[in-house]
Design an enzyme around this catalytic site. Structure first.
Site, PDB file in Angstrom:
ATOM      1  N   ARG A   1       0.784  -1.208   0.051  1.00 62.33           N
ATOM      2  CA  ARG A   1       0.031   0.031  -0.141  1.00 62.33           C
ATOM      3  C   ARG A   1       0.789   1.272   0.057  1.00 62.33           C
ATOM      4  NH1 ARG A   1      -2.275  -4.100   2.582  1.00 62.33           N
ATOM      5  NH2 ARG A   1      -4.654  -4.416   1.967  1.00 62.33           N
TER       6      ARG A   1
ATOM      7  N   HIS B   1      -0.962  -2.528  -4.340  1.00 59.57           N
ATOM      8  CA  HIS B   1      -0.396  -3.428  -5.598  1.00 59.57           C
ATOM      9  C   HIS B   1      -0.310  -2.672  -7.000  1.00 59.57           C
ATOM     10  CE1 HIS B   1       0.134  -6.265  -2.407  1.00 59.57           C
ATOM     11  NE2 HIS B   1      -0.924  -7.111  -2.810  1.00 59.57           N
TER      12      HIS B   1
ATOM     13  N   HIS C   1       3.206 -12.588  -6.021  1.00 63.20           N
ATOM     14  CA  HIS C   1       2.053 -12.791  -5.054  1.00 63.20           C
ATOM     15  C   HIS C   1       1.497 -14.253  -4.959  1.00 63.20           C
ATOM     16  CE1 HIS C   1      -1.607 -11.556  -2.611  1.00 63.20           C
ATOM     17  NE2 HIS C   1      -0.956 -10.563  -2.499  1.00 63.20           N
TER      18      HIS C   1
ATOM     19  N   ASP D   1      -0.997  -9.956   8.194  1.00 65.29           N
ATOM     20  CA  ASP D   1      -1.043  -9.006   6.960  1.00 65.29           C
ATOM     21  C   ASP D   1       0.157  -7.813   7.122  1.00 65.29           C
ATOM     22  OD1 ASP D   1      -1.450  -8.026   4.446  1.00 65.29           O
ATOM     23  OD2 ASP D   1      -3.507  -7.698   4.680  1.00 65.29           O
TER      24      ASP D   1
ATOM     25  N   GLU E   1       5.697 -12.311   0.449  1.00 69.83           N
ATOM     26  CA  GLU E   1       6.134 -11.489  -0.519  1.00 69.83           C
ATOM     27  C   GLU E   1       7.410 -10.620  -0.105  1.00 69.83           C
ATOM     28  OE1 GLU E   1       2.089  -9.078  -1.494  1.00 69.83           O
ATOM     29  OE2 GLU E   1       1.798 -10.538   0.122  1.00 69.83           O
TER      30      GLU E   1
HETATM   31  C1  GAL Z   1      -1.697  -8.726   0.076  1.00 70.04           C
HETATM   32  C2  GAL Z   1      -2.210  -7.521   1.300  1.00 70.04           C
HETATM   33  C3  GAL Z   1      -3.407  -8.019   1.474  1.00 70.04           C
HETATM   34  C4  GAL Z   1      -4.474  -8.278   0.443  1.00 70.04           C
HETATM   35  C5  GAL Z   1      -3.915  -9.297  -0.566  1.00 70.04           C
HETATM   36  C6  GAL Z   1      -4.828  -9.625  -1.594  1.00 70.04           C
HETATM   37  O1  GAL Z   1      -0.487  -8.760  -0.474  1.00 70.04           O
HETATM   38  O2  GAL Z   1      -1.120  -7.292   2.136  1.00 70.04           O
HETATM   39  O3  GAL Z   1      -4.110  -6.729   2.449  1.00 70.04           O
HETATM   40  O4  GAL Z   1      -4.889  -6.868   0.021  1.00 70.04           O
HETATM   41  O5  GAL Z   1      -2.491  -8.819  -0.849  1.00 70.04           O
HETATM   42  O6  GAL Z   1      -5.973  -9.815  -1.370  1.00 70.04           O
END
Ligand code: GAL
Length: 385
Positions: A105, A130, A204, A276, A351
């Protein structure tokens, strides 16, 4: 290992279909449908030794990754969709995708670079996630097989024009997937720009070492070589604090079951609906990017182990951070490659990255890329059983 994939030459091109060698590494291609805009998508299969990886030119997605378990039973250990429609859909939670220009973010979708403030489109509540609504995960990459007899490899290229998703500078990105005979999948990222910008690339992939669609990963153990993490606010933006993991559910310095503490009454876990967060990796260097981080060493970051199948995933990276996302937003609405419904914590996403919202945190390792510099980053996923 760091050099893997970086300088491989296109050799052994037997046919337009790709480079193949029955005795070792092979890189082959087949059609995988057409986007709503009419662009053809390819699926490339990289095979070497015991491992097979399928990569889509759409989003550079790792669609499947097959490896044996301790009994020699081959299984797919990553989540994904059976067809292109799943990946093109807005409901795709970035399954297996390349993420850019900026992984995770950026607060308010806004940052200031060299005195100019840039506003990006918002696609995650008040923030940009992203790389924005049409990030690199939603682009069709140009693929070239670059393997040889020993390594199955695919180079993907994408030119993101100046102003794409609000980011300054034309960014030319090359990502090379290389699979060696020892079940090591290396991802090498390189990028250049024609104007100052910010970059944070990652992949991802959702891992479930017991097999895609086999249920939750609570019993699988995770070890993260990190003594600190970056706590977040309620919109998952780092507060700026680098907090020690000691005494918290974020301490994965020893292998710990993913589910052991995930439902503890901890404000950070509540904000994330599970894990997360970005872990600050223990590095022998500082992982900072000054022009190029190509001198940064590949260092072990995390190890996942599934006691049931005996499979182990070891992740090494040149990056300073690791986002551990425990699949919190999988809600039973998506059906995967094997026909199973995906629910919360059916996978872990790990990630490798620079820290989220770094453009707004001058004391985090810099994500700025300037003309003449080369963004250079490598992550290796090693599978064993
Ligand atoms: C992650 C992110 C999560 C969510 C996910 C996709 O990388 O940290 O908050 O957005 O991707 O669903």
């Amino acid at each position: 290992m760091a050099a893997l994939g970086a300088g491989l030459l296109a050799t052994g091109l037997a046919s337009p279909a790709g480079a193949t060698d029955d005795d070792g590494a092979s890189t082959t291609v087949e059609p995988f449908g057409t986007t709503p805009e009419g662009t053809s998508v390819e699926r490339w299969t990289l095979a070497n030794g015991e491992m097979t990886v399928r990569v889509l030119t759409y989003g550079g997605v790792i669609q499947t990754l097959e490896v044996p378990d301790a009994d020699g039973e081959v299984g797919n250990v990553v989540l994904g969709f059976p067809d292109l429609a799943g990946y093109v859909s807005d409901d795709d939670p970035y399954f297996g995708a390349l993420i850019g220009r900026y992984g995770n973010r950026i607060a308010g979708g806004r940052f200031t670079l060299d005195g100019t403030t840039y506003q990006l489109p918002l696609n995650d509540g008040p923030n940009t996630l992203h790389g924005g609504p049409q990030g690199f995960d939603d682009q069709v990459w140009q693929a070239t097989p670059v393997g040889d007899d020993d390594v199955a490899a695919l180079r993907l290229e994408l030119v993101s024009p100046d102003g794409d998703q609000g980011f300054p500078g034309t960014l030319t990105t090359t990502v090379t997937y290389s699979l060696d005979a020892d079940s090591r999948l290396s991802i090498h990222y390189a990028a250049t720009t024609d104007a100052p910008t910010v970059v944070n690339l990652t992949n991802h992939t959702y891992w479930n070492l017991a097999g895609e669609g086999s249920g939750d990963v609570y019993d699988q153990t995770l070890q993260i070589h990190a003594g600190a993490y970056t706590p977040v606010d309620e919109t998952l933006i780092p507060t700026g604090e680098i907090a020690p993991v000691a005494g918290t559910p974020f301490d994965f310095r020893e292998p710990t079951a993913v589910g052991a503490r995930i439902r503890e009454d901890d404000q950070q876990l509540l904000y994330g609906q599970g894990y997360d967060h970005n872990w600050v990796l223990d590095r022998t260097d500082d992982g900072a990017r000054e022009g190029s981080d190509s001198e940064d060493a590949l260092e072990e970051a995390a190890v996942v182990h599934d006691p049931g199948s005996g499979r182990t995933l070891t992740i090494s990276t040149t990056e300073p951070g690791l986002q551990f996302y425990s699949g919190n937003f999988l809600d039973g609405t998506l059906v995967g490659t094997g026909g199973h419904v995906y629910r919360q914590s059916d996978a872990v996403v790990l990630e490798t990255q620079h820290f989220p919202d770094s453009p707004n945190h001058p004391d985090f390792p810099s994500t700025v890329l300037r003309p003449g510099e080369v963004y250079d980053s490598t992550t290796v996923f090693a599978l064993a059983h």
